[in-house]
Design a protein around this motif. Structure first.
Motif, mmCIF file in Angstrom:
data_model
loop_
_atom_site.group_PDB
_atom_site.id
_atom_site.type_symbol
_atom_site.label_atom_id
_atom_site.label_comp_id
_atom_site.label_asym_id
_atom_site.label_seq_id
_atom_site.Cartn_x
_atom_site.Cartn_y
_atom_site.Cartn_z
ATOM 1 N N LEU A 1 -17.366 6.568 63.768
ATOM 2 C CA LEU A 1 -16.436 5.841 64.637
ATOM 3 C C LEU A 1 -14.992 6.329 64.461
ATOM 4 O O LEU A 1 -14.276 6.495 65.460
ATOM 5 N N PRO A 2 -14.491 6.592 63.233
ATOM 6 C CA PRO A 2 -13.139 7.165 63.122
ATOM 7 C C PRO A 2 -13.015 8.507 63.842
ATOM 8 O O PRO A 2 -11.975 8.791 64.446
ATOM 9 N N MET B 1 -11.546 11.132 69.781
ATOM 10 C CA MET B 1 -11.941 11.820 71.015
ATOM 11 C C MET B 1 -11.489 11.054 72.252
ATOM 12 O O MET B 1 -11.263 11.632 73.304
ATOM 13 N N GLY B 2 -11.383 9.752 72.126
ATOM 14 C CA GLY B 2 -10.982 8.923 73.252
ATOM 15 C C GLY B 2 -11.181 7.465 72.909
ATOM 16 O O GLY B 2 -12.130 7.103 72.185
ATOM 17 N N LEU C 1 -13.778 1.711 71.310
ATOM 18 C CA LEU C 1 -14.215 2.094 69.971
ATOM 19 C C LEU C 1 -13.352 1.478 68.875
ATOM 20 O O LEU C 1 -13.845 1.169 67.787
ATOM 21 N N ALA C 2 -12.066 1.295 69.154
ATOM 22 C CA ALA C 2 -11.189 0.683 68.155
ATOM 23 C C ALA C 2 -11.621 -0.750 67.875
ATOM 24 O O ALA C 2 -11.610 -1.199 66.714
ATOM 25 N N LEU C 3 -12.022 -1.480 68.916
ATOM 26 C CA LEU C 3 -12.491 -2.862 68.719
ATOM 27 C C LEU C 3 -13.799 -2.882 67.938
ATOM 28 O O LEU C 3 -13.994 -3.728 67.061
ATOM 29 N N LEU D 1 -14.848 -0.590 65.795
ATOM 30 C CA LEU D 1 -14.571 -0.203 64.405
ATOM 31 C C LEU D 1 -13.932 -1.352 63.638
ATOM 32 O O LEU D 1 -14.296 -1.630 62.487
ATOM 33 N N ARG D 2 -12.985 -2.044 64.291
ATOM 34 C CA ARG D 2 -12.328 -3.176 63.636
ATOM 35 C C ARG D 2 -13.335 -4.285 63.315
ATOM 36 O O ARG D 2 -13.327 -4.861 62.214
ATOM 37 N N ALA D 3 -14.227 -4.564 64.268
ATOM 38 C CA ALA D 3 -15.228 -5.613 64.054
ATOM 39 C C ALA D 3 -16.199 -5.214 62.946
ATOM 40 O O ALA D 3 -16.593 -6.045 62.118
ATOM 41 N N LEU D 4 -16.569 -3.936 62.911
ATOM 42 C CA LEU D 4 -17.502 -3.481 61.888
ATOM 43 C C LEU D 4 -16.872 -3.557 60.497
ATOM 44 O O LEU D 4 -17.516 -3.988 59.527
#
Length: 319
Positions: free
Chosen positions: A20-21, A26-27, A82-84, A86-89
């Protein structure tokens, strides 16, 4: 349509610490495509603009107790931030470590749900992460797009099939850090990088302006696919002359890509691949970068994970 699974410890490590990072670089958003056997994170496959990236996992690499059903041949696809995710994970991992114990480890469930958001009369789709401990559960809802229609999923699958075509020649780059350091300097020089790949294992990357040229050449790299031996009479020639002669013999190709795109594809090093391969598609239609992962503690390819990028080619003289 329904999707529910438990994320394994290995799946959490792969997604949170590595993929995910990398994919976020990539976008910001991508499509998540779920099938009976795979989970795929797909960038720019439908709009064709920018770097395409395809990260594919066998379901066993990330999940267990995996359940999926839909009227579209058990395929579900949607866009998400993807940021959401990753933050949730990361939050779920923190909650799990706080509430779990050796006797009662926390479980991390991921599923698709429809909920009614505050001040709304229309149910909306969410990807939900639910962390269950001994006496508590923490739920995090990640908003997603409306799931793609049958026609859209078919279009996405067609684009995915096209993106799986491999170049006839691939050369192995053993050390991505060299390219990472080089591309940081290239950004200061120009916007377009010329990439040359030969069937005898030569790779060169160069940015040129009227005042300055900056680049690097890697020779005698490992070649997969079509390969030839470099003519002995070429050994002592300059890189530019050797490149021109190789292209005229049909033993090499050269394309121009955006320095920005080239740098973005290198961010996949965050996924910690064991090696990378570069190749140019037939007719120079794109530059392909394939990242290889080994089974931990071995030199065997981990076939449960794949990641590759396709960089759009610029017309000569553009940029």
């Amino acid at each position: 349509m329904k999707f529910k699974a438990l994320v394994t410890e290995n799946g959490v490590n792969l997604l949170e610490k590595r993929f995910l990072p990398a994919l976020e670089k990539m976008g910001k958003s991508c499509h998540l495509c779920l099938t009976r056997e795979h989970a795929m994170f797909l960038h720019n496959l439908l709009n064709g603009d920018g770097v395409q990236s395809i990260a594919q996992f066998r379901k066993e690499a990330l999940f267990h107790d995996y359940r999926i059903s839909s009227q579209n041949d058990d395929r579900i696809a949607f866009a998400l931030d993807l940021a959401l995710l990753l933050r949730a994970l990361r939050s779920a991992v923190a909650v799990a470590s706080h509430y779990s114990s050796a006797a009662a480890p926390a479980r991390l469930e991921i599923k698709l749900v429809k909920k009614l958001p505050p001040n709304s009369t229309q149910p909306m789709p969410f990807l939900t992460l639910e962390t269950r401990g001994y006496k508590s559960a923490v739920i995090q809802d990640i908003p997603i797009s409306k799931p793609l229609s049958r026609a859209q999923v078919t279009e996405l699958q067609s684009a995915l099939d096209m993106a799986q075509d491999l170049p006839q020649t691939l050369v192995q780059v053993p050390d991505l850090s060299q390219l990472l350091n080089l591309v940081d300097r290239m950004k200061q020089v120009g916007d377009v990088v010329n990439v040359f790949i030969s069937k005898h294992g030569d790779l060169s990357v160069q940015v040129s302006t009227t005042l300055i040229s900056l680049g690097a050449e890697f020779r005698r790299l490992t070649v997969i696919g079509e390969q030839t031996n470099a003519p002995a009479e070429d050994q002592n020639l300059s890189a530019q002359t050797r490149s021109s002669r190789s292209i005229s013999r049909g033993d090499a190709q050269s394309v121009q890509v955006s320095v920005k795109h080239f740098a973005k594809s290198l961010q996949c090093h965050l996924a910690r691949p064991d090696c990378a391969f570069y190749g140019i598609a037939p007719q120079g239609s794109c530059l392909t970068v394939i990242f290889q992962f080994f089974i931990p503690g071995s030199r065997q390819t981990d076939k449960s994970i794949s990641l590759h990028c396709r960089l759009p080619v610029l017309d000569p003289g553009s940029g």
